[in-house]
Design a protein around this motif. Structure first.
Motif: not given
Length: 304
Positions: A133-136, A138, A154, A172, A174-175
């Motif tokens: 999973c990632f944040t930032g 798409k 991506r 974790a 993050t992009h």
């Protein structure tokens, strides 16, 4: 060409103590003395290392810079399969894979075709690697063309095996924002908590189209990421492989084939209207023959 002087310059700028670039000079590594790095394998499209740090379990990491063409990338997929066959500890693979896994990971241009991803997805599956999973944002890559010709994908991801999940369960990703490159940097934070985490399972609809789907689910030796039991909607647990396969197929078939239900929409009356009556008439209008024709011709011939 990259020389040692150039990488030393970046090492000082990044305030790192150690640096390394692979045989193709496409993969660069920088690290501090707080981390012990051992270079285990150096090939054209990847570097395979072992990392040790006082605050977390040791792990294996493969940093990739995949080639642009599918044919040349097959060598990388073969290398990853060979690595997977010998690894019995936390292992992650990170970098630019130059391929995506589904349509949602591409914006702009023609829709992504599933067959373009099959070899990559099969490699991840056989290696027991799952996406994080990632944040930032798409997407992580842009071709830098002006709109409306811009293409986003991506391409840069971290995948890892079940031992990584068990030992580094708070990873974790993050992009970050793009700056001097058309690729976005990935910020990866590793943290271990000695607790039993949730086991995640991703189901892809097209799996059920394969004749050997159930056999693949049952084949424990072929996959390192094994689903040991599942629970149905009534709270019943299934632990044998045949029941797990049947339960997964049954759940997702029912999920996407539910019949219409009666819903009371009166509660929506309290929501302020955002469109006019004229807008509503236009939206509800029957499409013209020209609009239907244009829509049908724009559908990907390989879509389902």
């Amino acid at each position: 060409m990259v020389d040692s002087g150039k990488i030393e310059k970046f090492k000082r700028k990044l305030e790192m103590e150690k640096a390394y670039f692979n045989c193709s000079k496409k993969v660069w590594l920088f690290w501090t003395n707080a981390i012990n790095i051992a270079i285990l394998q150096d090939k054209e499209q990847h570097v395979h290392i072992k990392a040790e740090h006082n605050n977390c379990p040791s792990f294996l990491l493969t940093i990739v810079y995949a080639k642009y063409t599918e044919e040349v990338r097959r060598e990388l997929w073969s290398d990853l399969r060979n690595l997977a066959s010998t690894i019995q500890e936390p292992w992650g693979v990170i970098g630019d894979f130059n391929v995506i896994t589904n349509r949602e990971e591409k914006l702009g241009d023609k829709p992504h075709r599933l067959e373009e991803s099959l070899e990559f997805m099969e490699c991840l599956n056989e290696c027991g690697l799952q996406d994080t999973c990632f944040t930032g944002a798409k997407v992580t890559w842009c071709d830098n063309r002006y709109p409306p010709l811009t293409i986003w994908k991506r391409l840069d991801i971290l995948v890892y095996n079940s031992d990584w999940f068990d030992n580094l369960n708070n990873t974790a990703v993050t992009h970050l924002s793009r700056s001097c490159s058309n690729h976005a940097p990935l910020l990866v934070k590793l943290h271990h908590e000695d607790t039993q985490g949730t086991t995640y399972f991703k189901f892809l609809n097209f799996w059920t189209e394969y004749l050997d789907f159930k056999q693949t689910v049952q084949n424990k030796k072929r996959r390192k990421l094994t689903i040991r039991r599942i629970q149905d909607g009534e709270g019943n647990w299934f632990e044998d492989y045949e029941s797990i396969a049947d339960g997964a197929v049954h759940f997702y078939k029912n999920l996407f084939s539910e019949g219409p239900s009666n819903t009371d929409f009166r509660a929506l009356d309290c929501i302020e209207r955002c469109i006019t009556d004229e807008d509503n008439i236009r939206i509800s209008a029957i499409p013209t023959l020209q609009e239907v024709t244009k829509t049908i011709l724009s559908i990907d011939a390989n879509s389902s």
